[in-house]
Design a protein around this motif. Structure first.
Motif, PDB file in Angstrom:
ATOM      1  N   MET A 152      25.605  14.175  -4.375  1.00 51.18           N
ATOM      2  CA  MET A 152      24.346  13.542  -4.436  1.00 51.18           C
ATOM      3  C   MET A 152      24.836  13.377  -2.829  1.00 51.18           C
ATOM      4  O   MET A 152      25.554  11.916  -2.739  1.00 51.18           O
ATOM      5  CB  MET A 152      24.657  12.559  -5.286  1.00 51.18           C
ATOM      6  CG  MET A 152      24.159  13.551  -6.504  1.00 51.18           C
ATOM      7  SD  MET A 152      22.562  14.806  -6.683  1.00 51.18           S
ATOM      8  CE  MET A 152      21.123  13.028  -6.349  1.00 51.18           C
ATOM      9  N   SER A 198      23.045   9.426  -0.588  1.00 57.42           N
ATOM     10  CA  SER A 198      22.009   8.168  -1.658  1.00 57.42           C
ATOM     11  C   SER A 198      21.107   7.876  -0.779  1.00 57.42           C
ATOM     12  O   SER A 198      20.760   8.398   0.368  1.00 57.42           O
ATOM     13  CB  SER A 198      23.008   7.274  -1.076  1.00 57.42           C
ATOM     14  OG  SER A 198      23.051   6.532   0.405  1.00 57.42           O
ATOM     15  N   ALA A 199      20.520   7.149  -1.308  1.00 59.28           N
ATOM     16  CA  ALA A 199      18.963   6.566  -0.717  1.00 59.28           C
ATOM     17  C   ALA A 199      19.090   5.820   0.830  1.00 59.28           C
ATOM     18  O   ALA A 199      19.043   6.436   1.423  1.00 59.28           O
ATOM     19  CB  ALA A 199      18.539   6.292  -1.328  1.00 59.28           C
ATOM     20  N   GLN A 200      20.693   5.337   0.753  1.00 61.10           N
ATOM     21  CA  GLN A 200      20.433   4.734   1.877  1.00 61.10           C
ATOM     22  C   GLN A 200      21.244   5.605   3.232  1.00 61.10           C
ATOM     23  O   GLN A 200      20.598   5.467   3.654  1.00 61.10           O
ATOM     24  CB  GLN A 200      21.896   3.657   1.406  1.00 61.10           C
ATOM     25  CG  GLN A 200      22.241   3.004   2.389  1.00 61.10           C
ATOM     26  CD  GLN A 200      21.021   2.042   3.399  1.00 61.10           C
ATOM     27  OE1 GLN A 200      20.609   0.824   2.719  1.00 61.10           O
ATOM     28  NE2 GLN A 200      21.015   2.224   3.808  1.00 61.10           N
ATOM     29  N   TRP A 245      20.305   8.480   3.121  1.00 63.26           N
ATOM     30  CA  TRP A 245      19.116  10.025   3.764  1.00 63.26           C
ATOM     31  C   TRP A 245      18.464   9.030   4.874  1.00 63.26           C
ATOM     32  O   TRP A 245      17.647   9.253   5.543  1.00 63.26           O
ATOM     33  CB  TRP A 245      18.091   9.949   2.716  1.00 63.26           C
ATOM     34  CG  TRP A 245      17.898  11.099   1.473  1.00 63.26           C
ATOM     35  CD1 TRP A 245      18.410  11.542   0.359  1.00 63.26           C
ATOM     36  CD2 TRP A 245      17.699  12.417   2.441  1.00 63.26           C
ATOM     37  NE1 TRP A 245      18.806  12.376  -0.101  1.00 63.26           N
ATOM     38  CE2 TRP A 245      18.439  13.251   1.162  1.00 63.26           C
ATOM     39  CE3 TRP A 245      17.858  12.897   3.551  1.00 63.26           C
ATOM     40  CZ2 TRP A 245      17.915  14.714   1.513  1.00 63.26           C
ATOM     41  CZ3 TRP A 245      17.658  14.611   3.362  1.00 63.26           C
ATOM     42  CH2 TRP A 245      18.284  14.776   2.418  1.00 63.26           C
ATOM     43  N   ALA A 246      17.989   7.266   4.240  1.00 64.92           N
ATOM     44  CA  ALA A 246      17.434   6.632   5.179  1.00 64.92           C
ATOM     45  C   ALA A 246      17.595   6.280   7.095  1.00 64.92           C
ATOM     46  O   ALA A 246      16.969   6.289   7.236  1.00 64.92           O
ATOM     47  CB  ALA A 246      16.360   5.630   4.659  1.00 64.92           C
ATOM     48  N   ASP A 247      18.855   6.301   6.314  1.00 67.20           N
ATOM     49  CA  ASP A 247      19.433   6.406   7.364  1.00 67.20           C
ATOM     50  C   ASP A 247      19.987   6.795   8.704  1.00 67.20           C
ATOM     51  O   ASP A 247      19.647   6.865   9.782  1.00 67.20           O
ATOM     52  CB  ASP A 247      21.871   5.703   7.796  1.00 67.20           C
ATOM     53  CG  ASP A 247      21.401   4.299   6.774  1.00 67.20           C
ATOM     54  OD1 ASP A 247      20.713   3.283   7.424  1.00 67.20           O
ATOM     55  OD2 ASP A 247      22.590   4.222   6.621  1.00 67.20           O
ATOM     56  N   GLU A 285      17.129   8.922   8.941  1.00 64.45           N
ATOM     57  CA  GLU A 285      16.457   9.147   9.335  1.00 64.45           C
ATOM     58  C   GLU A 285      15.780   8.457  10.002  1.00 64.45           C
ATOM     59  O   GLU A 285      15.256   8.510  11.440  1.00 64.45           O
ATOM     60  CB  GLU A 285      15.071   9.282   8.459  1.00 64.45           C
ATOM     61  CG  GLU A 285      14.688  10.033   7.057  1.00 64.45           C
ATOM     62  CD  GLU A 285      13.326  10.571   6.365  1.00 64.45           C
ATOM     63  OE1 GLU A 285      12.507  10.673   7.781  1.00 64.45           O
ATOM     64  OE2 GLU A 285      12.961  10.111   5.594  1.00 64.45           O
ATOM     65  N   GLU A 338      12.894  15.722   6.338  1.00 62.35           N
ATOM     66  CA  GLU A 338      13.438  16.233   5.302  1.00 62.35           C
ATOM     67  C   GLU A 338      12.757  17.716   4.693  1.00 62.35           C
ATOM     68  O   GLU A 338      13.309  18.693   4.484  1.00 62.35           O
ATOM     69  CB  GLU A 338      12.854  15.439   4.192  1.00 62.35           C
ATOM     70  CG  GLU A 338      12.824  15.812   2.391  1.00 62.35           C
ATOM     71  CD  GLU A 338      12.637  15.564   1.314  1.00 62.35           C
ATOM     72  OE1 GLU A 338      12.531  15.787   0.163  1.00 62.35           O
ATOM     73  OE2 GLU A 338      11.820  14.069   1.759  1.00 62.35           O
TER      74      GLU A 338
END
Length: 221
Positions: free
Chosen positions: A1, A3-5, A7-9, A11, A156
């Motif tokens: 998986m 993490s949301a962090q 994905w944000a980093d 981007e 994405e």
């Protein structure tokens, strides 16, 4: 998986790597070889839109492409462009380059050997390689105007098109490292890196996205 962090980093790095140049007609389009056949598609589309009368596809193979593009990245790019309606007469192939510096230098040499005048270059790459490709071209070919282009997709959507999000983030982290590292080594022009980009890069490295980091040994760009 992922993490949301992470994905944000990712981007944050994605947005930084895009040069956001306004497209305009250039003397030649140079499609930089890679695992992403979409580069050839974008280059073909730009040709059909009248953005360049001539295409150079450049690239041998790498550990990522030796199986999927056994005849070389440039040759497979050429095949894709022909499928998309670009005439063979509008395509040159540079089959030897194994890094971005060689992509630029060998393409320049090819055009010079053919006495093709070049005032501007439409440099087509993967989205997360725009900035380093631009910086490399400005260092090695300073007398031409460089316009960067890539697949016009959100982050994405792009990872979905590649089918391997971890690979894309690893590549993003590697690309970001090289923006700073290669300017220090004199391979590219120097560029300012904002603090939030540096922080995002560091977090992704700590999270294990390090498979595409350059070694400590000097290497070409």
């Amino acid at each position: 998986m992922i993490s949301a962090q992470a994905w944000a980093d990712a981007e944050i790095l994605w947005d930084f790597q895009k040069m956001n140049h306004e497209l305009r007609p250039c003397s030649v389009a140079i499609g930089l070889g890679s695992h992403d056949l979409g580069v050839a598609g974008v280059t073909a589309d730009l040709y059909h839109r009248g953005m360049a009368p001539l295409i150079v596809f450049t690239g041998a193979t790498s550990r990522t492409t030796r199986d999927r593009m056994p005849r070389g990245e440039a040759e497979h790019y050429r095949d894709r462009a022909l499928e998309l309606g670009v005439p063979a007469s509008a395509i040159l192939v540079e089959p030897r380059a194994r890094n971005t510096g060689e992509n630029i230098q060998f393409s320049r040499d090819l055009l010079e050997r053919r006495a093709i005048p070049v005032a501007s270059v439409l440099l087509v790459s993967k989205p997360y390689e725009e900035r380093r490709a631009y910086a490399t071209a400005r260092k090695l070919w300073p007398d031409v105007d460089v316009v960067s282009a890539s697949t016009p997709m959100p982050f994405e959507e792009y990872t979905t098109s590649i089918g391997d999000a971890r690979l894309v983030i690893d590549m993003l982290v590697g690309a970001q490292q090289r923006v700073a590292l290669y300017s220090e080594r004199g391979f590219t022009i120097k560029q300012h890196i904002p603090r939030d980009v540096e922080d995002a890069f560091s977090r992704l490295c700590r999270a294990g996205f390090s498979n595409r980091l350059a070694s400590d040994q000097p290497q070409a760009s």
